[in-house]
Design a protein around this motif. Structure first.
Motif, PDB file in Angstrom:
ATOM      1  N   LEU A   1       0.820  -1.210   0.000  1.00  0.00           N
ATOM      2  CA  LEU A   1       0.000   0.000   0.000  1.00  0.00           C
ATOM      3  C   LEU A   1       0.854   1.260   0.000  1.00  0.00           C
ATOM      4  CD1 LEU A   1      -2.957  -0.894   2.404  1.00  0.00           C
ATOM      5  CD2 LEU A   1      -2.999  -0.674  -0.091  1.00  0.00           C
ATOM      6  N   ASP A   2       2.111   1.129   0.394  1.00  0.00           N
ATOM      7  CA  ASP A   2       3.000   2.285   0.351  1.00  0.00           C
ATOM      8  C   ASP A   2       3.305   2.670  -1.097  1.00  0.00           C
ATOM      9  OD1 ASP A   2       4.224   4.017   2.344  1.00  0.00           O
ATOM     10  OD2 ASP A   2       6.122   3.474   1.406  1.00  0.00           O
ATOM     11  N   ASP A   3       3.482   1.665  -1.970  1.00  0.00           N
ATOM     12  CA  ASP A   3       3.644   1.939  -3.401  1.00  0.00           C
ATOM     13  C   ASP A   3       2.396   2.614  -3.964  1.00  0.00           C
ATOM     14  OD1 ASP A   3       6.223   1.085  -3.893  1.00  0.00           O
ATOM     15  OD2 ASP A   3       5.646  -0.852  -4.739  1.00  0.00           O
ATOM     16  N   VAL A   4       1.235   2.068  -3.619  1.00  0.00           N
ATOM     17  CA  VAL A   4      -0.024   2.625  -4.119  1.00  0.00           C
ATOM     18  C   VAL A   4      -0.179   4.070  -3.656  1.00  0.00           C
ATOM     19  CG1 VAL A   4      -2.544   2.409  -4.102  1.00  0.00           C
ATOM     20  CG2 VAL A   4      -1.117   0.351  -4.179  1.00  0.00           C
ATOM     21  N   GLY A   5       0.118   4.308  -2.381  1.00  0.00           N
ATOM     22  CA  GLY A   5      -0.003   5.657  -1.843  1.00  0.00           C
ATOM     23  C   GLY A   5       0.965   6.627  -2.485  1.00  0.00           C
ATOM     24  N   GLN A   6       2.185   6.169  -2.739  1.00  0.00           N
ATOM     25  CA  GLN A   6       3.178   7.053  -3.359  1.00  0.00           C
ATOM     26  C   GLN A   6       2.772   7.419  -4.781  1.00  0.00           C
ATOM     27  OE1 GLN A   6       7.151   5.422  -3.842  1.00  0.00           O
ATOM     28  NE2 GLN A   6       8.072   7.460  -3.781  1.00  0.00           N
TER      29      GLN A   6
ATOM     30  N   MET B   1      -6.675   4.411 -10.752  1.00  0.00           N
ATOM     31  CA  MET B   1      -5.465   3.619 -10.535  1.00  0.00           C
ATOM     32  C   MET B   1      -5.633   2.710  -9.327  1.00  0.00           C
ATOM     33  SD  MET B   1      -2.563   3.300  -8.477  1.00  0.00           S
ATOM     34  CE  MET B   1      -2.365   4.887  -7.646  1.00  0.00           C
ATOM     35  N   ILE B   2      -6.150   3.266  -8.222  1.00  0.00           N
ATOM     36  CA  ILE B   2      -6.312   2.486  -6.994  1.00  0.00           C
ATOM     37  C   ILE B   2      -7.323   1.360  -7.192  1.00  0.00           C
ATOM     38  CG2 ILE B   2      -7.109   2.590  -4.599  1.00  0.00           C
ATOM     39  CD1 ILE B   2      -5.999   5.452  -4.477  1.00  0.00           C
ATOM     40  N   ARG B   3      -8.431   1.648  -7.853  1.00  0.00           N
ATOM     41  CA  ARG B   3      -9.454   0.615  -8.076  1.00  0.00           C
ATOM     42  C   ARG B   3      -8.969  -0.462  -9.032  1.00  0.00           C
ATOM     43  NH1 ARG B   3     -13.694   5.469  -8.236  1.00  0.00           N
ATOM     44  NH2 ARG B   3     -14.415   5.381  -6.058  1.00  0.00           N
ATOM     45  N   SER B   4      -8.156  -0.070 -10.014  1.00  0.00           N
ATOM     46  CA  SER B   4      -7.569  -1.064 -10.914  1.00  0.00           C
ATOM     47  C   SER B   4      -6.663  -2.007 -10.134  1.00  0.00           C
ATOM     48  CB  SER B   4      -6.780  -0.359 -12.022  1.00  0.00           C
ATOM     49  OG  SER B   4      -6.137  -1.292 -12.859  1.00  0.00           O
ATOM     50  N   TYR B   5      -5.873  -1.446  -9.227  1.00  0.00           N
ATOM     51  CA  TYR B   5      -5.041  -2.277  -8.353  1.00  0.00           C
ATOM     52  C   TYR B   5      -5.921  -3.239  -7.556  1.00  0.00           C
ATOM     53  CZ  TYR B   5      -1.573  -3.556  -4.821  1.00  0.00           C
ATOM     54  OH  TYR B   5      -0.725  -4.261  -4.004  1.00  0.00           O
ATOM     55  N   GLY B   6      -7.017  -2.718  -7.027  1.00  0.00           N
ATOM     56  CA  GLY B   6      -7.909  -3.547  -6.225  1.00  0.00           C
ATOM     57  C   GLY B   6      -8.539  -4.680  -7.012  1.00  0.00           C
ATOM     58  N   ARG B   7      -8.918  -4.414  -8.263  1.00  0.00           N
ATOM     59  CA  ARG B   7      -9.522  -5.469  -9.084  1.00  0.00           C
ATOM     60  C   ARG B   7      -8.540  -6.609  -9.316  1.00  0.00           C
ATOM     61  NH1 ARG B   7     -11.818  -1.019 -11.789  1.00  0.00           N
ATOM     62  NH2 ARG B   7     -10.150  -1.007 -13.348  1.00  0.00           N
ATOM     63  N   VAL B   8      -7.294  -6.265  -9.586  1.00  0.00           N
ATOM     64  CA  VAL B   8      -6.295  -7.298  -9.861  1.00  0.00           C
ATOM     65  C   VAL B   8      -5.919  -8.050  -8.589  1.00  0.00           C
ATOM     66  CG1 VAL B   8      -3.942  -7.713 -10.693  1.00  0.00           C
ATOM     67  CG2 VAL B   8      -5.401  -6.055 -11.855  1.00  0.00           C
ATOM     68  N   SER B   9      -5.817  -7.330  -7.487  1.00  0.00           N
ATOM     69  CA  SER B   9      -5.410  -7.958  -6.226  1.00  0.00           C
ATOM     70  C   SER B   9      -6.572  -8.636  -5.507  1.00  0.00           C
ATOM     71  CB  SER B   9      -4.779  -6.919  -5.295  1.00  0.00           C
ATOM     72  OG  SER B   9      -5.720  -5.927  -4.930  1.00  0.00           O
ATOM     73  N   GLY B  10      -7.796  -8.354  -5.964  1.00  0.00           N
ATOM     74  CA  GLY B  10      -8.964  -8.995  -5.371  1.00  0.00           C
ATOM     75  C   GLY B  10      -9.393  -8.411  -4.044  1.00  0.00           C
TER      76      GLY B  10
ATOM     77  N   ASP C   1     -10.712  -4.507  -2.021  1.00  0.00           N
ATOM     78  CA  ASP C   1     -11.055  -3.090  -2.093  1.00  0.00           C
ATOM     79  C   ASP C   1     -10.087  -2.316  -1.196  1.00  0.00           C
ATOM     80  OD1 ASP C   1     -12.117  -0.572  -2.129  1.00  0.00           O
ATOM     81  OD2 ASP C   1     -14.141  -1.156  -1.533  1.00  0.00           O
ATOM     82  N   ILE C   2      -9.242  -1.493  -1.813  1.00  0.00           N
ATOM     83  CA  ILE C   2      -8.206  -0.810  -1.027  1.00  0.00           C
ATOM     84  C   ILE C   2      -8.377   0.705  -1.027  1.00  0.00           C
ATOM     85  CG2 ILE C   2      -6.527  -2.650  -1.452  1.00  0.00           C
ATOM     86  CD1 ILE C   2      -5.170  -0.589  -3.420  1.00  0.00           C
ATOM     87  N   VAL C   3      -9.504   1.203  -1.536  1.00  0.00           N
ATOM     88  CA  VAL C   3      -9.668   2.656  -1.653  1.00  0.00           C
ATOM     89  C   VAL C   3      -9.477   3.344  -0.305  1.00  0.00           C
ATOM     90  CG1 VAL C   3     -11.285   4.517  -2.190  1.00  0.00           C
ATOM     91  CG2 VAL C   3     -11.112   2.539  -3.715  1.00  0.00           C
ATOM     92  N   GLU C   4     -10.120   2.825   0.733  1.00  0.00           N
ATOM     93  CA  GLU C   4      -9.982   3.450   2.054  1.00  0.00           C
ATOM     94  C   GLU C   4      -8.654   3.092   2.717  1.00  0.00           C
ATOM     95  OE1 GLU C   4     -11.603   5.751   3.853  1.00  0.00           O
ATOM     96  OE2 GLU C   4     -12.632   6.082   1.954  1.00  0.00           O
ATOM     97  N   LYS C   5      -8.195   1.868   2.507  1.00  0.00           N
ATOM     98  CA  LYS C   5      -6.923   1.454   3.108  1.00  0.00           C
ATOM     99  C   LYS C   5      -5.747   2.265   2.557  1.00  0.00           C
ATOM    100  CE  LYS C   5      -8.272  -3.368   3.944  1.00  0.00           C
ATOM    101  NZ  LYS C   5      -7.997  -4.786   3.589  1.00  0.00           N
ATOM    102  N   ALA C   6      -5.851   2.658   1.289  1.00  0.00           N
ATOM    103  CA  ALA C   6      -4.748   3.391   0.661  1.00  0.00           C
ATOM    104  C   ALA C   6      -4.717   4.861   1.066  1.00  0.00           C
ATOM    105  CB  ALA C   6      -4.853   3.285  -0.859  1.00  0.00           C
TER     106      ALA C   6
END
Length: 243
Positions: A162-167, A190-199, A201-206
């Motif tokens: 998530l540090d990569d995603v946040g950066q 970008m964040i939602r695309s990451y979430g779809r691939v990783s399976g 939902d990281i919008v709030e976590k990121a």
């Protein structure tokens, strides 16, 4: 037109010849901007390549990471040669994601970067040990035919994905034009695309990671420091409704 050959040092010349395994004719040499190293794009009669002279001491690490990424099926430049100081890779012809995001406002590029990051994290992990690129900024992604290539992996290490995603999200938001509605849209795509691939939902976590990197970026951007810090504090409370 022949470039300024004096920009390529003798050891870089030697690395280039060994990488291509033959005598080469140089057509043009272009020095690229780099914070820590010397990087050239060299056009030859064989193929264009990138020659990187490391001043950071991390040549072997980047060579190994590129090999791992290629073996994992990731889009990265093919590493051709390394001697511990110089690294020679294939040249990836495409558009820098700085252009695609900050000027073209490309949804496709934003989603492709999220996809690439998720694949990097999932394919280069060993158990609970996740390798991150630790330098997830727009300038380290090249857009090629609806996909992106990740470049400059010398800082990669085990860490929190998530540090990569946040950066990367902070770099999207905090590069001009700053914090516009379209930039928030691209950031979230970008964040939602990451979430779809990783399976997941990281919008709030990121979100706290985005705020963290905006504050870190503020240290190096004195003209925008107040704006970046203010945006970071706002993100700590939640995503803006305009997004």
């Amino acid at each position: 037109m022949l470039g300024d050959l004096t920009t390529l040092d003798p050891l870089a010349w030697d690395a280039l010849k060994k990488a291509l395994n033959q005598r080469v004719v140089i057509g043009h040499i272009r020095l690229l901007p780099s914070r820590r190293n010397r990087v050239w794009v060299v056009e030859t009669d064989v193929r264009p390549v990138v020659v990187k002279r490391f001043l950071s001491g991390r040549c072997g690490h980047e060579f190994e990471t590129l090999l791992q990424a290629r073996l994992a099926g990731l889009d990265v430049p093919y590493p051709l040669w390394s001697d511990g100081t110089h690294l020679v890779t294939e040249y990836v012809a495409g558009d820098p994601c700085e252009l695609m995001i900050n000027h073209m406002f490309s949804n496709v590029a934003a989603e492709a970067m999220g996809t690439w990051l998720a694949q990097f994290h999932s394919r280069l992990r060993e158990g609970n040990m996740v390798k991150i690129i630790a330098d997830a900024v727009l300038s380290n992604f090249i857009f090629v035919h609806d996909r992106v290539y990740g470049v400059d992996l010398e800082d990669s290490r085990v860490g929190d994905p998530l540090d990569d995603v946040g950066q990367l999200a902070a770099n999207i938001l905090g590069s001009e034009p700053l914090f516009t509605p379209v930039k928030f849209d691209l950031c979230l795509q970008m964040i939602r695309s990451y979430g779809r691939v990783s399976g997941q939902d990281i919008v709030e976590k990121a979100r706290p990671h985005v705020a963290k990197h905006l504050k870190l970026d503020a240290r190096n951007k004195p003209l925008f420091r107040r704006t970046l810090v203010s945006a970071a504090k706002s993100l700590e409370r939640g995503w803006p409704r305009l997004a």
